[in-house]
Design a protein around this motif. Structure first.
Motif, mmCIF file in Angstrom:
data_model
loop_
_atom_site.group_PDB
_atom_site.id
_atom_site.type_symbol
_atom_site.label_atom_id
_atom_site.label_comp_id
_atom_site.label_asym_id
_atom_site.label_seq_id
_atom_site.Cartn_x
_atom_site.Cartn_y
_atom_site.Cartn_z
ATOM 1 N N TRP A 87 0.806 -1.241 0.011
ATOM 2 C CA TRP A 87 -0.153 -0.052 0.041
ATOM 3 C C TRP A 87 0.819 1.324 0.124
ATOM 4 C CZ3 TRP A 87 -5.019 -0.534 -0.626
ATOM 5 C CH2 TRP A 87 -5.962 -1.727 -0.523
ATOM 6 N N HIS A 89 3.578 4.000 -1.181
ATOM 7 C CA HIS A 89 3.840 4.685 -2.395
ATOM 8 C C HIS A 89 4.154 6.043 -2.233
ATOM 9 C CE1 HIS A 89 0.358 6.918 -3.682
ATOM 10 N NE2 HIS A 89 -0.072 6.094 -2.863
ATOM 11 N N ILE B 84 -4.175 5.429 -2.307
ATOM 12 C CA ILE B 84 -4.799 4.846 -3.583
ATOM 13 C C ILE B 84 -3.869 5.176 -4.883
ATOM 14 C CG2 ILE B 84 -6.666 5.381 -5.154
ATOM 15 C CD1 ILE B 84 -8.215 6.387 -2.515
ATOM 16 N N LYS B 85 -3.659 4.133 -5.516
ATOM 17 C CA LYS B 85 -3.166 4.147 -6.842
ATOM 18 C C LYS B 85 -3.916 3.784 -7.912
ATOM 19 C CE LYS B 85 0.894 1.992 -4.557
ATOM 20 N NZ LYS B 85 2.228 0.999 -4.811
ATOM 21 N N THR B 86 -4.342 4.793 -8.824
ATOM 22 C CA THR B 86 -5.102 4.625 -9.997
ATOM 23 C C THR B 86 -4.402 5.401 -11.014
ATOM 24 O OG1 THR B 86 -7.217 4.376 -8.656
ATOM 25 C CG2 THR B 86 -7.275 4.642 -11.018
ATOM 26 N N GLN B 146 -2.989 0.657 -13.659
ATOM 27 C CA GLN B 146 -2.974 0.477 -12.305
ATOM 28 C C GLN B 146 -4.059 0.780 -11.727
ATOM 29 O OE1 GLN B 146 0.173 2.189 -9.679
ATOM 30 N NE2 GLN B 146 1.050 0.089 -9.452
ATOM 31 N N PHE B 147 -4.546 -0.427 -10.959
ATOM 32 C CA PHE B 147 -5.856 -0.048 -10.189
ATOM 33 C C PHE B 147 -5.919 -0.748 -8.820
ATOM 34 C CE2 PHE B 147 -8.126 -4.277 -10.922
ATOM 35 C CZ PHE B 147 -7.357 -4.649 -11.937
ATOM 36 N N MET B 148 -6.941 -0.155 -7.895
ATOM 37 C CA MET B 148 -7.069 -0.909 -6.726
ATOM 38 C C MET B 148 -8.566 -1.402 -6.318
ATOM 39 S SD MET B 148 -4.326 1.270 -4.340
ATOM 40 C CE MET B 148 -5.305 0.913 -2.810
ATOM 41 N N PRO B 158 -2.699 -3.195 -5.203
ATOM 42 C CA PRO B 158 -2.596 -2.771 -6.500
ATOM 43 C C PRO B 158 -2.300 -3.900 -7.612
ATOM 44 C CG PRO B 158 -1.388 -1.253 -5.086
ATOM 45 C CD PRO B 158 -1.709 -2.551 -4.333
ATOM 46 N N GLN B 159 -3.031 -3.687 -8.374
ATOM 47 C CA GLN B 159 -3.071 -4.662 -9.568
ATOM 48 C C GLN B 159 -2.705 -3.933 -10.857
ATOM 49 O OE1 GLN B 159 -6.531 -7.850 -9.451
ATOM 50 N NE2 GLN B 159 -6.717 -6.222 -8.045
ATOM 51 N N ASP B 160 -1.797 -4.714 -12.049
ATOM 52 C CA ASP B 160 -1.596 -3.745 -13.179
ATOM 53 C C ASP B 160 -2.488 -4.735 -14.392
ATOM 54 O OD1 ASP B 160 -0.032 -2.120 -12.281
ATOM 55 O OD2 ASP B 160 1.810 -3.308 -12.601
#
Lengths: 257, 169
Positions: A87, A89, B84-86, B146-148, B158-160
């Protein structure tokens, strides 16, 4: 008269559901108390919670282990919270996270043939896993683990404690083949500040946070060195023997520092 | 717990005005709903990417996500100070050029107590778009999404998702 009967009938089903839910909560409380007061020889439960401050479905699981830890009298209940790093970054970091804990969770996914990682995940004795916030299943899992008996072959001793430098040694009389000894440095209580947003500065509290985890093939005796991040907190060492092929934990012990 | 309580109260109100059969049907439905929630812990998001021609030299990359019931996926534009990583990445190629940035419909929003900030997300289905200028007759658009995703109970890392779209005449 008929209409009162009708109303009572209508109310009975929702009320029954509410009663069942209340009973379930009561049953969970009873299980929790039983686990914390249980102190049988030759049985144990190693509970590993994979969690993160960045995962907002995790707090109920963190609260569950806090309930297990609070006033726990069961010396054979070993709780560890491992904060994973996926999680983290740029701009966000859980200060307790460690890539080694993510690797450990991946190892469990391989051992247990799981298709994906997730948080919060609870693993009990390296054999069973469940969603860490599912109170009923977690407590049931711990109770089942406590019913199994294992030989007690592991003894832990603090060899050295000078300021932040700690050395612990173990003696093992285990005959098991192909096993590792894992030794965890555990911070009993911790809190972290929310670093962003409107609630910046708000503290998140944690229990049984693993700060370091070392692993080697088991021997008859060996020692491990740790450096405490600080001397203000309470610390504990949890050591356990784990099968290399299956991940099953076959022995465990702990010592307060 | 609160949701279930509200559902139970709502059921009572409905039940007072309907037949006994309706009560039974709704009760069974409610129990099934509660059960189904626990069964979606591995529900994965599926992606479908297409290239839509708007004119001979302009097109749009459409990236549709189907989100399993009980799950949500995080939207673009969440704070960089959140976990959050989008994001969407497109590999540069001489056959096309990006026009503007990725667009999305208006997301749902909720205040995330633990983070101390609002977060935006989508449920069920969402389509993102990226306009492009077509510069060559042939070529391939390669990209990574890249989404969560989280449910009420668990969050997945997170997945690609990588894709490649052929530009055809």
């Amino acid at each position: 008269m008929k209409s009162i009967k009708e109303i009572l009938y209508c109310l009975s089903l929702p009320l029954a559901i509410l009663l069942i839910m209340a009973f379930k909560g009561f049953a969970d409380d009873k299980k929790l108390a039983n686990i914390k007061n249980h102190n049988a020889d030759k049985s144990f439960a190693v509970v590993e919670l994979f969690t993160s401050e960045g995962c907002w479905s995790c707090p109920p699981a963190d609260e569950l282990i806090a309930k297990l830890e609070k006033d726990n009298q069961n010396k054979k209940l070993f709780i560890m919270a491992l904060h994973v790093d996926y999680w983290d970054h740029q701009g966000w970091k859980d200060r307790f996270s460690n890539s080694k804990f993510t690797e450990r969770q991946k190892q469990y996914a391989t051992w247990m043939n799981l298709s994906t990682l997730y948080t919060p995940q609870m693993v009990i004795n390296g054999k069973t896993e469940m969603v860490g916030s599912e109170t009923g299943k977690v407590l049931q899992g711990i109770q089942s683990a406590m019913l199994e008996t294992h030989p007690e072959n592991l003894r832990l001793n603090v060899e050295q404690k000078e300021e932040k430098n700690i050395r612990v040694s173990y003696i093992s009389t285990s005959n098991a083949k192909n096993t590792d000894i894992l030794v965890a440095l555990v911070q009993k209580h911790a809190s972290s500040q929310v670093s962003a947003g409107e609630n910046a500065g708000k503290a998140l509290s944690h229990v049984q946070v693993v700060r370091e985890l070392q692993s080697r093939s088991i021997k008859a005796h060996d020692s491990f060195s740790f450096r405490l991040p600080d001397t203000k907190n309470q610390w504990e060492i949890i050591a356990f023997e784990q099968a290399k092929k299956s991940g099953e934990i076959i022995d465990a012990t702990s010592i307060e520092l | 717990m609160i949701k279930k309580f509200i559902a139970a109260v709502a059921l009572t109100v409905v039940a007072l005005t309907t037949t006994r059969l309706a009560i039974l049907v709704m009760t069974v439905f409610m129990v099934i709903c509660g059960h189904a929630k626990g069964q979606t812990s591995t529900g994965q998001i599926t992606w479908e990417c297409t290239l839509k021609r708007k004119s001979p030299d302009e097109g749009e990359i459409l990236m549709k996500a189907r989100i399993a019931p009980g799950w949500h996926m995080y939207a673009l534009g969440n704070s960089p100070n959140s976990p959050i990583k989008t994001n969407f990445k497109f590999k540069p190629d001489s056959s096309y050029q990006l026009l503007g940035t990725v667009t999305q419909p208006t997301p749902l929003s909720k205040f995330e107590k633990q983070l101390g900030m609002p977060v935006t997300y989508f449920e069920n289905e969402v389509e993102f778009g990226q306009r492009i200028k077509l510069k060559g007759k042939n070529g391939t658009i390669r990209g990574t999404i890249q989404f969560m995703q989280c449910s009420d109970q668990v969050c997945l890392p997170p997945q690609d998702f990588g894709f490649a779209l052929k530009i055809l005449n």
